[in-house]
Write an enzyme that holds these catalytic residues in place. Structure first.
Site, PDB file in Angstrom:
ATOM      1  N   ARG A 262       0.978  -1.222   0.047  1.00  0.00           N
ATOM      2  CA  ARG A 262       0.184  -0.034   0.042  1.00  0.00           C
ATOM      3  C   ARG A 262       0.900   1.270  -0.028  1.00  0.00           C
ATOM      4  O   ARG A 262       1.667   1.407   0.782  1.00  0.00           O
ATOM      5  CB  ARG A 262      -1.110   0.057   1.200  1.00  0.00           C
TER       6      ARG A 262
ATOM      7  N   SER B  77      -2.989  -2.791   5.938  1.00  0.00           N
ATOM      8  CA  SER B  77      -4.205  -3.139   6.361  1.00  0.00           C
ATOM      9  C   SER B  77      -5.172  -2.326   5.717  1.00  0.00           C
ATOM     10  O   SER B  77      -5.093  -1.245   5.042  1.00  0.00           O
ATOM     11  CB  SER B  77      -4.349  -3.110   7.845  1.00  0.00           C
TER      12      SER B  77
ATOM     13  N   LYS C 153      11.298  10.099  11.417  1.00  0.00           N
ATOM     14  CA  LYS C 153      10.809   8.717  11.460  1.00  0.00           C
ATOM     15  C   LYS C 153      11.824   7.639  11.968  1.00  0.00           C
ATOM     16  O   LYS C 153      12.970   7.629  11.251  1.00  0.00           O
ATOM     17  CB  LYS C 153      10.070   8.251  10.091  1.00  0.00           C
TER      18      LYS C 153
ATOM     19  N   ARG D 218      -8.341   7.522   4.591  1.00  0.00           N
ATOM     20  CA  ARG D 218      -8.478   7.577   5.876  1.00  0.00           C
ATOM     21  C   ARG D 218      -8.590   9.109   6.132  1.00  0.00           C
ATOM     22  O   ARG D 218      -7.703   9.733   5.623  1.00  0.00           O
ATOM     23  CB  ARG D 218      -7.236   7.033   6.606  1.00  0.00           C
TER      24      ARG D 218
ATOM     25  N   LYS E  75      11.544   2.917   6.389  1.00  0.00           N
ATOM     26  CA  LYS E  75      11.527   4.516   6.191  1.00  0.00           C
ATOM     27  C   LYS E  75      12.951   4.447   5.508  1.00  0.00           C
ATOM     28  O   LYS E  75      13.188   5.532   4.672  1.00  0.00           O
ATOM     29  CB  LYS E  75      11.530   4.949   7.138  1.00  0.00           C
TER      30      LYS E  75
ATOM     31  N   GLU F 234       6.909   0.478  11.864  1.00  0.00           N
ATOM     32  CA  GLU F 234       5.449   0.411  11.061  1.00  0.00           C
ATOM     33  C   GLU F 234       4.350   0.533  12.266  1.00  0.00           C
ATOM     34  O   GLU F 234       4.392   0.165  13.364  1.00  0.00           O
ATOM     35  CB  GLU F 234       5.379  -0.973  10.254  1.00  0.00           C
ATOM     36  N   GLY F 235       2.894   1.029  11.839  1.00  0.00           N
ATOM     37  CA  GLY F 235       2.030   0.886  12.439  1.00  0.00           C
ATOM     38  C   GLY F 235       1.402   2.097  13.511  1.00  0.00           C
ATOM     39  O   GLY F 235       0.585   1.992  14.072  1.00  0.00           O
TER      40      GLY F 235
ATOM     41  N   GLU G 120       4.414   7.133   2.691  1.00  0.00           N
ATOM     42  CA  GLU G 120       5.408   6.238   3.055  1.00  0.00           C
ATOM     43  C   GLU G 120       4.772   5.105   1.815  1.00  0.00           C
ATOM     44  O   GLU G 120       3.660   4.876   1.062  1.00  0.00           O
ATOM     45  CB  GLU G 120       5.350   5.879   4.223  1.00  0.00           C
TER      46      GLU G 120
ATOM     47  N   ASN H 213       4.039   0.831   2.367  1.00  0.00           N
ATOM     48  CA  ASN H 213       4.071  -0.068   3.079  1.00  0.00           C
ATOM     49  C   ASN H 213       4.230  -1.576   2.447  1.00  0.00           C
ATOM     50  O   ASN H 213       3.578  -2.039   1.388  1.00  0.00           O
ATOM     51  CB  ASN H 213       2.781  -0.278   3.754  1.00  0.00           C
TER      52      ASN H 213
HETATM   53  P1  ADP Z   1       3.552   4.490  10.066  1.00  0.00           P
HETATM   54  O1  ADP Z   1       4.525   3.418   9.634  1.00  0.00           O
HETATM   55  O2  ADP Z   1       3.618   4.771  11.566  1.00  0.00           O
HETATM   56  O3  ADP Z   1       2.207   4.513   9.318  1.00  0.00           O
HETATM   57  P2  ADP Z   1       4.039   6.976   8.411  1.00  0.00           P
HETATM   58  O4  ADP Z   1       4.918   7.482   7.524  1.00  0.00           O
HETATM   59  O5  ADP Z   1       2.666   6.738   7.649  1.00  0.00           O
HETATM   60  O6  ADP Z   1       4.294   5.988   9.563  1.00  0.00           O
HETATM   61  O7  ADP Z   1       3.630   8.184   9.297  1.00  0.00           O
HETATM   62  C1  ADP Z   1       2.149   8.277  10.076  1.00  0.00           C
HETATM   63  C2  ADP Z   1       1.219   9.391   9.739  1.00  0.00           C
HETATM   64  O8  ADP Z   1       2.046  10.613   9.835  1.00  0.00           O
HETATM   65  C3  ADP Z   1       0.871   9.340   8.460  1.00  0.00           C
HETATM   66  O9  ADP Z   1      -0.413   8.518   8.296  1.00  0.00           O
HETATM   67  C4  ADP Z   1       0.710  10.911   7.985  1.00  0.00           C
HETATM   68  O10 ADP Z   1      -0.751  11.312   8.599  1.00  0.00           O
HETATM   69  C5  ADP Z   1       1.808  11.517   9.039  1.00  0.00           C
HETATM   70  N1  ADP Z   1       3.026  12.091   8.105  1.00  0.00           N
HETATM   71  C6  ADP Z   1       3.838  11.057   8.085  1.00  0.00           C
HETATM   72  N2  ADP Z   1       4.683  11.649   7.156  1.00  0.00           N
HETATM   73  C7  ADP Z   1       4.041  12.770   6.927  1.00  0.00           C
HETATM   74  C8  ADP Z   1       4.652  14.203   5.997  1.00  0.00           C
HETATM   75  N3  ADP Z   1       6.054  14.042   5.258  1.00  0.00           N
HETATM   76  N4  ADP Z   1       3.713  15.154   5.944  1.00  0.00           N
HETATM   77  C9  ADP Z   1       2.710  15.181   6.628  1.00  0.00           C
HETATM   78  N5  ADP Z   1       2.323  14.115   7.447  1.00  0.00           N
HETATM   79  C10 ADP Z   1       3.145  12.842   7.523  1.00  0.00           C
HETATM   80 MG    MG Z   2       1.531   4.907   7.616  1.00  0.00          MG
END
Ligand code: ADP
Ligand code: MG
Length: 420
Positions: free
Chosen positions: A47, A76, A305, A395, A248, A309-310, A69, A71
């Protein structure tokens, strides 16, 4: 699969040296390679997540999609997003949304067939394995709340493809799983559950819906169980190396000049234009603290980051300077910095929480995150690639929430409306 690249980025000279969890996973992969054991075919149910980014040129705001990101494990909400799309379609048909917007009509709601699409990926792996009586194993967390998402795939597999699924946790598999010497067939013991006195089932495909967080491995025995599964000829979704490829850190390294182009020779420049600026707090083998200084300078527009994950693991904006003060120097390599996506302002919607009736509908300024699902089955002796885009997830969260997870309690499931 470029093993040399993954070793360099996630192995003992890279993140695996400074991040305990990444190191554990990488060492399992290393040990299997040392023993000459591998299943070279991999399945990924992926995803890719995006937010809308606003830029201003000559006083005019334009929006574009930027990747949050990618996945590679336990991506999920595919099944639930299909059901939410169905619910919104049903509401359009029954109420026409009380004419509240000219856009809210059936022809503007795109189809979402993610359940069939993701199941098709699992079926492709099952067929490539080549034993029609084998089962598919879902590795799940104890007391799994995502069961309501996962079961739909199980039903699709049994009803449409006559493929049986068994769900087990790492604790259960520590007792039930065995790999047959020489053939390396993965078997799961199910005494008393099968007809005709049969005690074990052969597993064609292992779908990991657990194993992406260190919490899933509370003891060395849990890692040992993962290693047993990885040492089999069953096709893993994902294999441990494909899980590592979703880190990441890999996403940050791919943004460096020329790196993505090594893998995608005919890459469109549009692909790069969907990425935000990313850099390492520290590059392996490079002295100095430029990455950290830049993170301090740009903290207000940044997210940091780690290799997790999660949800719930990132550090945002004003929390960054004090976090950097306490981060041990040797752990800097495990973190990446990413410029924040600037989401459009002034978008309102109602967020509805389960179980609270109309009281639970909260009006808020919102941000929506789009996930695009796809699967890929690749590798094997003939190094083939089969891949397909299969559906989407939306979402929506309150504008002031940094994080985005539904299960983590930050956002709600939503649907797309297409407009010109
Ligand atoms: P995880 O693996 O915990 O899902 P993500 O990289 O998806 O990590 O980050 C979690 C949430 O943080 C994302 O769903 C998004 O809402 C927010 N986020 C992550 N990176 C960014 C970014 N560069 N700009 C704005 N929001 C972000
Ligand atoms: Mg995420």
């Amino acid at each position: 699969m470029d093993e040399e690249f993954l070793d360099r980025v996630m192995g003992e000279e890279g993140v695996g040296r400074v991040d305990e969890f990444t190191g554990q996973l990488w060492r399992i992969w290393r040990s299997l390679r040392d023993q000459g054991i591998h299943q070279s075919r991999h399945l990924g149910l992926f995803r890719s997540d995006y937010l809308l980014h606003t830029t201003e040129t000559n006083g005019e705001a334009t929006v574009s999609l930027k990747q949050v990101e990618f996945n590679t494990i336990s991506s999920s909400f595919g099944a639930l997003s299909q059901n939410v799309a169905k619910m919104h379609r049903y509401l359009a048909a029954t109420t026409e949304y009380f004419n509240s917007s000219p856009f809210l009509k059936a022809e503007n709601l795109p189809p979402n067939e993610t359940i069939a699409g993701l199941a098709e990926g699992l079926v492709a792996a099952h067929r490539a394995y080549g034993s029609s009586s084998a089962w598919i194993l879902f590795v799940v967390q104890p007391g799994e709340r995502n069961v309501f998402d996962q079961r739909w795939l199980e039903y699709e597999l049994i009803e449409k493809h006559s493929i049986h699924v068994i769900r087990q946790t790492f604790d259960e598999l520590a007792i039930s799983a065995q790999v047959v010497p020489d053939s390396r067939i993965l078997q799961v013991k199910l005494p008393g559950l099968l007809p005709g006195g049969v005690e074990t089932v052969e597993i064609s495909t292992v779908y990991f819906r657990a194993g992406y967080t260190p919490n899933d491995y509370p003891t060395p025995r849990h890692y040992a169980t993962r290693q047993v599964i990885e040492s089999s000829v069953a096709i893993k979704c994902p294999s441990i190396q494909l899980q590592l490829a979703g880190g990441k850190k890999v996403q940050q390294v791919l943004t460096q000049p020329g790196v993505m182009e090594r893998f995608l020779h005919d890459a469109s420049p549009h692909l790069r234009s969907t990425w935000m600026d990313m850099w390492a707090l520290k590059e392996p083998g490079v002295a100095g603290s430029e990455g950290v200084s830049r993170a301090r300078r740009e903290a207000r527009n940044l997210v940091l980051k780690p290799q997790r994950e999660g949800g719930g693991n990132n550090v945002y904006k004003e929390d960054i300077p004090s976090f950097l003060d306490t981060l041990p120097e040797e752990e800097r390599e495990a973190w990446i910095a990413m410029t924040l996506i600037k989401t459009p302002e002034g978008l309102g919607n109602y967020l509805v929480r389960a179980g609270s009736g109309t009281e639970g509908a909260m009006k808020a300024e919102v941000v929506s995150e789009l996930g695009i699902f796809g699967w890929a089955l690749f590798g094997g002796p003939e190094k083939s690639i089969e891949e397909k885009e299969v559906g989407w997830l939306l979402r929506t969260k309150g504008k002031d929430s940094n994080e985005g997870g539904v299960a983590a309690g930050f956002s709600v499931l939503d649907s797309l409306v297409l407009v010109d």
